[in-house]
Enzyme design. Structure first.
Site, PDB file in Angstrom:
ATOM      1  N   ASP A 112     -22.456 -34.063 -33.766  1.00 27.85           N
ATOM      2  CA  ASP A 112     -21.628 -33.047 -34.418  1.00 27.85           C
ATOM      3  C   ASP A 112     -20.156 -33.294 -34.154  1.00 27.85           C
ATOM      4  OD1 ASP A 112     -22.076 -32.371 -31.684  1.00 27.85           O
ATOM      5  OD2 ASP A 112     -21.331 -30.360 -32.066  1.00 27.85           O
ATOM      6  N   GLU A 136     -22.953 -30.432 -29.579  1.00 21.85           N
ATOM      7  CA  GLU A 136     -22.189 -30.640 -28.348  1.00 21.85           C
ATOM      8  C   GLU A 136     -20.937 -29.779 -28.324  1.00 21.85           C
ATOM      9  OE1 GLU A 136     -19.103 -32.588 -25.786  1.00 21.85           O
ATOM     10  OE2 GLU A 136     -19.074 -32.150 -27.918  1.00 21.85           O
TER      11      GLU A 136
END
Length: 237
Positions: free
Chosen positions: A76, A136
């Site tokens: 991400d 994350e």
């Protein structure tokens, strides 16, 4: 323009729209790349646990030597990672006003490039494990659900930091959150304030006695928010 494969792949991946909890497209693209290299790829069910559409990816390139080595990055990116149009200006890759998403597509591209170099070298190597986590950027949520019992490596390299090539960080901050609730006694603030116990004032007194900022050489603390829902004519309860 003749570009290195790692540059072409980086620019390809940053153009994929990605957000935390919505890593499906880039995960599918990277999964295919890993399989084409020769890796076994597994996806866990972390997406279901965090309300996302994608799980963590765990890939294995089996080796002929003893030992194992893990490389990791995250799929991400921070907000504003939609519609990225990278271009090369001089010796730099820049965006079109959005983020560039080098965090952490650069890590993914480096891992893929490294795997291909290992395979193409035809040299013996230990088992190589790849862990690509989701979400994350929102509390490192994806890595919380990794099944670490599947990992054989005792050494890991996480490709997720800025700086010159070759820079190694051997320690990084961790975060702990603390929430507390103070309950007072409500009373009319105009007529009978002496009958009340103001929870907001009490909370402020508590905070004033707790050290924040720099605690010691490696520790900091910060109280980020305080909330009171009482109307102005009532002693906070």
């Amino acid at each position: 323009m003749n570009r290195l494969p790692i540059i072409r792949e980086f620019m390809e991946l940053v153009e994929i729209d990605v957000a935390s909890k919505n890593e499906r497209v880039i995960a599918d693209v990277v999964t295919k790349k890993l399989k084409d290299i020769g890796c076994l790829v597994y996806e866990d069910n972390t997406g279901e646990k965090i309300g996302g559409n994608t799980g963590n990816l765990f890939a294995i390139l089996e080796g002929t030597r003893e030992g194992a080595l893990l490389f990791s990055a995250h799929l991400d990116r921070v907000a504003n990672g939609i519609g990225i149009k990278p271009k090369i200006v001089g010796s730099k890759i820049v965006s079109n006003g959005t983020i560039l998403s080098a965090d952490d597509v650069s890590g993914i591209a480096a891992i893929l490039d490294g795997l291909r170099k290992v395979v193409n070298s035809k040299k013996s190597h230990p088992r190589i494990e790849i862990l690509l986590t989701v979400c994350e950027e929102k509390g490192v949520s994806g890595s919380k659900y990794v099944d670490y019992s599947q990992i054989k490596s005792k050494i890991a390299f996480v490709l997720d930091s800025p700086g010159r090539i070759g820079r190694v960080i051997n320690a990084a901050p961790s975060k702990a959150s603390l929430n507390f609730e103070v309950v007072g006694k409500s009373a009319h603030a105009g007529n009978f304030p002496e009958k009340g116990v103001n929870s907001l004032v009490t909370a402020a007194k508590v905070l004033s006695r707790i050290k924040d900022g720099r605690i010691d050489e490696i520790t900091t603390a910060n109280w980020a928010s305080i909330e009171s829902l009482s109307p102005t004519n009532v002693v906070n309860s």
